[in-house]
Design a protein around this motif. Structure first.
Motif, PDB file in Angstrom:
ATOM      1  N   PHE A  18       1.841  70.316 -42.842  1.00 13.94           N
ATOM      2  CA  PHE A  18       2.130  71.188 -41.701  1.00 13.94           C
ATOM      3  C   PHE A  18       1.643  70.511 -40.420  1.00 13.94           C
ATOM      4  CE2 PHE A  18       0.321  74.327 -38.754  1.00 13.94           C
ATOM      5  CZ  PHE A  18       1.487  74.989 -38.388  1.00 13.94           C
ATOM      6  N   ALA A  42      -0.937  77.762 -31.523  1.00 14.57           N
ATOM      7  CA  ALA A  42      -0.147  76.711 -30.873  1.00 14.57           C
ATOM      8  C   ALA A  42      -0.719  75.323 -31.138  1.00 14.57           C
ATOM      9  CB  ALA A  42      -0.094  76.969 -29.369  1.00 14.57           C
ATOM     10  N   GLY A  43      -2.006  75.258 -31.410  1.00 18.51           N
ATOM     11  CA  GLY A  43      -2.627  73.951 -31.664  1.00 18.51           C
ATOM     12  C   GLY A  43      -3.695  73.590 -30.649  1.00 18.51           C
TER      13      GLY A  43
HETATM   14  N1  LIG Z   1      -8.180  73.291 -41.273  1.00 16.19           N
HETATM   15  C1  LIG Z   1      -6.905  73.707 -41.212  1.00 16.19           C
HETATM   16  N2  LIG Z   1      -6.116  73.639 -42.309  1.00 16.19           N
HETATM   17  C2  LIG Z   1      -4.833  74.040 -42.258  1.00 16.19           C
HETATM   18  N3  LIG Z   1      -4.230  74.522 -41.166  1.00 16.19           N
HETATM   19  C3  LIG Z   1      -4.944  74.619 -40.040  1.00 16.19           C
HETATM   20  C4  LIG Z   1      -6.327  74.219 -40.000  1.00 16.19           C
HETATM   21  N4  LIG Z   1      -6.799  74.424 -38.750  1.00 16.19           N
HETATM   22  C5  LIG Z   1      -5.759  74.930 -38.046  1.00 16.19           C
HETATM   23  N5  LIG Z   1      -4.649  75.045 -38.813  1.00 16.19           N
HETATM   24  C6  LIG Z   1      -3.338  75.540 -38.379  1.00 16.19           C
HETATM   25  O1  LIG Z   1      -2.949  74.810 -37.252  1.00 16.19           O
HETATM   26  C7  LIG Z   1      -2.287  75.660 -36.328  1.00 16.19           C
HETATM   27  C8  LIG Z   1      -2.924  75.552 -34.969  1.00 16.19           C
HETATM   28  O2  LIG Z   1      -4.204  76.173 -35.020  1.00 16.19           O
HETATM   29  P1  LIG Z   1      -5.193  76.208 -33.782  1.00 16.19           P
HETATM   30  O3  LIG Z   1      -6.447  76.804 -34.245  1.00 16.19           O
HETATM   31  O4  LIG Z   1      -5.234  74.864 -33.162  1.00 16.19           O
HETATM   32  O5  LIG Z   1      -4.432  77.218 -32.809  1.00 16.19           O
HETATM   33  P2  LIG Z   1      -4.848  77.741 -31.372  1.00 16.19           P
HETATM   34  O6  LIG Z   1      -3.840  77.270 -30.420  1.00 16.19           O
HETATM   35  O7  LIG Z   1      -6.257  77.398 -31.100  1.00 16.19           O
HETATM   36  O8  LIG Z   1      -4.679  79.312 -31.569  1.00 16.19           O
HETATM   37  P3  LIG Z   1      -5.573  80.553 -31.062  1.00 16.19           P
HETATM   38  O9  LIG Z   1      -5.084  80.902 -29.699  1.00 16.19           O
HETATM   39  O10 LIG Z   1      -5.243  81.625 -32.044  1.00 16.19           O
HETATM   40  O11 LIG Z   1      -6.981  80.130 -31.095  1.00 16.19           O
HETATM   41  C9  LIG Z   1      -2.302  77.053 -36.917  1.00 16.19           C
HETATM   42  O12 LIG Z   1      -1.052  77.300 -37.531  1.00 16.19           O
HETATM   43  C10 LIG Z   1      -3.388  76.992 -37.937  1.00 16.19           C
HETATM   44  O13 LIG Z   1      -3.123  77.861 -39.020  1.00 16.19           O
END
Ligand SMILES: Nc1ncnc2c1ncn2[C@@H]1O[C@H](COP(=O)(O)OP(=O)(O)OP(=O)(O)O)[C@@H](O)[C@H]1O
Ligand SMILES: [Mg+2]
Lengths: 265, 249
Positions: A18, A42-43
Motif C-alpha cells: 500500500f 493522506a500521508g
Molecule cells: N505502520 C503502518 N502500516 C501500515 N499502514 C500504515 C502505517 N502507518 C500509516 N499507514 C497508512 O498510511 C496512510 C497514511 O497515514 P498517515 O498517518 O500518514 O495519515 P495522515 O495524513 O497523518 O492522517 P491524519 O490526518 O488522520 O493524521 C493511512 O492509510 C494509514 O493507514
C-alpha cells in the motif's frame, strides 16, 4: 542566498504494497512556516516520520538542514524538535520529570534547565501541576505538556503534527503566538500539519496540500485560493480534495487508537 | 551534567520504586519458592547426602528473582512503544547505544536491588553466607545476571510490538532458563541430554558463580563462570543494541 531547511524529492513510502506516500516533492526555506495539509490518511504523519528518521523511505531523497536522515541520522536528529500527533509522554512520570527527561535528551545546559522548564510550564499553565503524574492529566493538559516539552530546546527546525488537536481556542491562539514569535526571533523553521484551515492560513508562509499520498497543490494561501477561485482556504481545500469523507482510512486509524487505549495498564 | 544515560537510568529506577505492588509481588514468588521447596525438599535432599537444601537453593532463588525482574524490565520497551514514549527517545540527538546503555543499567540496577532483598530474606529463613570474603564476587555475579537478562529482554522486545507474545516468552524462555540452570538441583549425575542443555544455558554459570561465591561450592569454576558471564553479557549487549537501533515506530 536562501538556504533550504527541508528538501524532499520523489519521496515514496510503501506499507506491504500500500502506497501511503507517493512521489512527494517539496522544499521548505529556512525560517519559513510551512503548513502540510490533507484529509485523514493522506500521508502527512508518514511523511513527517520519514523526515525525522523514524521511518525509512521506500524511495526518494530527503535533506534536513543539509543532511540525509537515512545516512546521517545523528546529525539530522541534532537539528530538529518534534511534537507528535500521537501521545508520547511517560504517564508514570510527573510533568516536571517529563520535561527534565527531554532537557537531558536534548542536551539543554544544566544551568538553563530549571528556568526553561519553569517558564514553559507556566506558559501552558501547568506549573501548579508540575509534580502530578501525567496519568492524572486531562487530554488537553497532556497536549499542552507535549507542546511545552517540544519547546524546551530551540531547534533549527520544529515539526508539529497536529499540535492543536484537542485544545480549546484560547490555548490554540496562545500557542501559535508563541511559535510565531520563536519563528521570528530565532529564525526557526516550522513544519506543521493541522485540520483547522484558519489556523493554517494565519500561521503559514507556504502551504502544500497532500491527498492519497500525492501533493495536489502548493503555494501561498492566497495563491491556492486564487487557483481554485474560492474565497476561503477551507473551500479551496474541499474543492481540491473532494467532499467525500475518508472513512476507511480515518476509521482504521481511529480503531487502532481505541484499541491502543483499551490496552491501558 | 545530567546526561541522557543518567536520566534514562533514573527513569527506570524511579518507575520501579513507585510501583510498590510490583515490588512486593516480585518478592512473593522467591519467598514462596524458598519456603515450599526449601522446607519441602529439605529432608529428602539431606537424606540423599546433599546437605542443607536452603543453603543450596537460596543462591538459585536469588538468581531467579534477578532473572525475572531483569527480563520484565527489558521487555518494558514494548510498553514504551505502545504508549508512544519510545518515539520521544528515538528522535532525540542521542545515540541508540546510549539509550540502550541507560536502559540496561536502569533495569539491571532494579533487578540487582531485588536480588539483594531476596538475599536478606533468605538470611532470615536460615541461609548463611559461608565465605564473606567472596561477597564482592557474589555482588558482581548478581550484577552480571541482571545486565545480561535486561539486555536480553530488551533485545527480544525490540522485535515485538505487542504483549501478545508475552506468555510465549514466559513459558518458552524465562521458565526454561530458570528451571534448566541448576538453580533448583545439583548438576552431578544428570542424564547427558539435560546436562548439555544446562551447559548451554548462560544462567547456569551465573547461578554457579553466585552459589560458589556465597557458599564455597562451585560446580564449574570461578574463572569459567566469570568468563562465560562476562562474554555472554557483552555479546547480548551488542546484539541487543543492534536490534534496538533497528526499531522503527
Ligand atoms: N505502520 C503502518 N502500516 C501500515 N499502514 C500504515 C502505517 N502507518 C500509516 N499507514 C497508512 O498510511 C496512510 C497514511 O497515514 P498517515 O498517518 O500518514 O495519515 P495522515 O495524513 O497523518 O492522517 P491524519 O490526518 O488522520 O493524521 C493511512 O492509510 C494509514 O493507514
Ligand atoms: Mg497524521
Amino acid at each position: 542566498m536562501e538556504e533550504l531547511a527541508i528538501v524532499a524529492k520523489d519521496l515514496v513510502k510503501n506499507f506491504n504494497g500500500f502506497t501511503a506516500v507517493d512521489h512527494v516533492s517539496f522544499t521548505v526555506k529556512q525560517g519559513e512556516m510551512f503548513a502540510f495539509l490533507g484529509p485523514n490518511g493522506a500521508g502527512k504523519t508518514t511523511t513527517i516520520k520519514m523526515l525525522t528518521t523514524l521511518l525509512q523511505p521506500t524511495a526518494g531523497t530527503i535533506l534536513i538542514n543539509g543532511n540525509d536522515p537515512v545516512k546521517q541520522q545523528d546529525l539530522v536528529r541534532k537539528s530538529f524538535g518534534i511534537v507528535f500527533q500521537d501521545p508520547s509522554l511517560d504517564d508514570d512520570l510527573t510533568a516536571y520529570e517529563n520535561m527534565e527527561f527531554h532537557a537531558a535528551f536534548y542536551h539543554v545546559p544544566d544551568n538553563q534547565r530549571e528556568e526553561r522548564i519553569r517558564v514553559l510550564l507556566n506558559f501552558v499553565e501547568l506549573w501548579e501541576r508540575k509534580d502530578n503524574m501525567v496519568k492524572t492529566f486531562s487530554g488537553g493538559m497532556k497536549r499542552r505538556l507535549e507542546i511545552a516539552r517540544g519547546l524546551i530546546h530551540h531547534p533549527k527546525i520544529l515539526f508539529l503534527d497536529e499540535p492543536t488537536i484537542g485544545l480549546d481556542p484560547q490555548t490554540r491562539n496562545h500557542m501559535w503566538e508563541y511559535i510565531k514569535d520563536l519563528n521570528k526571533k530565532e529564525k526557526m523553521t516550522v513544519f506543521f500539519t493541522t485540520h483547522y484551515m484558519e489556523e493554517a492560513e494565519k500561521a503559514s508562509d507556504k502551504i502544500a496540500i497532500i491527498d492519497k499520498g500525492k501533493i495536489i497543490s502548493q503555494g501561498t494561501a492566497a495563491g491556492i485560493k486564487k487557483s481554485t477561485k474560492k474565497s476561503s482556504l477551507e473551500d479551496a481545500f474541499l474543492e481540491l480534495t473532494g467532499r467525500k469523507i475518508r472513512d476507511e482510512d480515518a476509521s482504521a486509524t481511529d480503531r487502532m487508537r481505541t484499541h491502543r487505549k483499551a490496552w491501558g495498564r | 551534567m545530567k546526561g541522557p544515560i543518567y536520566i534514562m537510568w533514573l527513569r527506570q529506577v524511579k518507575k520501579y520504586w513507585r510501583s510498590k505492588p510490583r515490588m512486593i509481588g516480585a518478592l512473593g514468588q522467591p519467598l514462596l519458592f524458598l519456603l515450599a521447596f526449601g522446607f519441602g525438599f529439605g529432608p529428602i535432599f539431606q537424606k540423599a547426602g546433599g546437605g542443607n537444601y536452603i543453603e543450596f537453593l537460596a543462591p538459585g532463588i536469588i538468581a531467579m528473582s534477578i532473572l525475572f525482574t531483569a527480563m520484565f524490565t527489558g521487555i518494558e520497551v514494548i510498553w514504551d512503544r505502545r504508549f508512544g514514549f519510545l518515539k520521544e527517545t528515538l528522535v532525540a540527538p542521542v545515540s541508540r547505544t546510549q539509550i540502550m546503555i541507560g536502559r540496561t543499567l536502569g533495569g539491571a540496577t532494579v533487578s540487582f536491588l531485588q536480588g539483594i532483598v531476596v538475599i536478606l530474606m533468605s538470611l532470615l529463613i536460615g541461609f548463611s553466607i559461608t565465605h564473606w570474603a567472596l561477597l564482592p564476587g557474589a555482588i558482581l555475579f548478581m550484577f552480571l545476571i541482571a545486565m545480561l537478562f535486561t539486555a536480553f529482554g530488551t533485545a527480544i522486545a525490540s522485535r515485538l510490538d505487542d504483549m501478545q507474545a508475552f506468555p510465549l516468552i514466559m513459558n518458552f524462555l524465562i521458565m526454561p532458563i530458570f528451571f534448566l540452570s541448576g538453580a533448583l538441583f545439583p548438576l552431578e549425575g544428570l542424564p547427558k541430554g539435560l546436562e548439555l542443555v544446562i551447559k548451554l544455558n548462560p544462567l547456569s554459570y551465573g547461578v554457579d558463580g553466585l552459589r560458589g561465591t556465597l557458599t564455597g561450592a562451585f560446580h564449574f569454576s570461578l574463572m569459567l563462570d566469570l568468563a562465560v558471564m562476562l562474554g555472554v553479557t557483552l555479546a547480548i549487549g551488542i546484539i541487543g543494541t543492534w536490534l534496538f537501533s533497528k526499531i522503527e515506530v
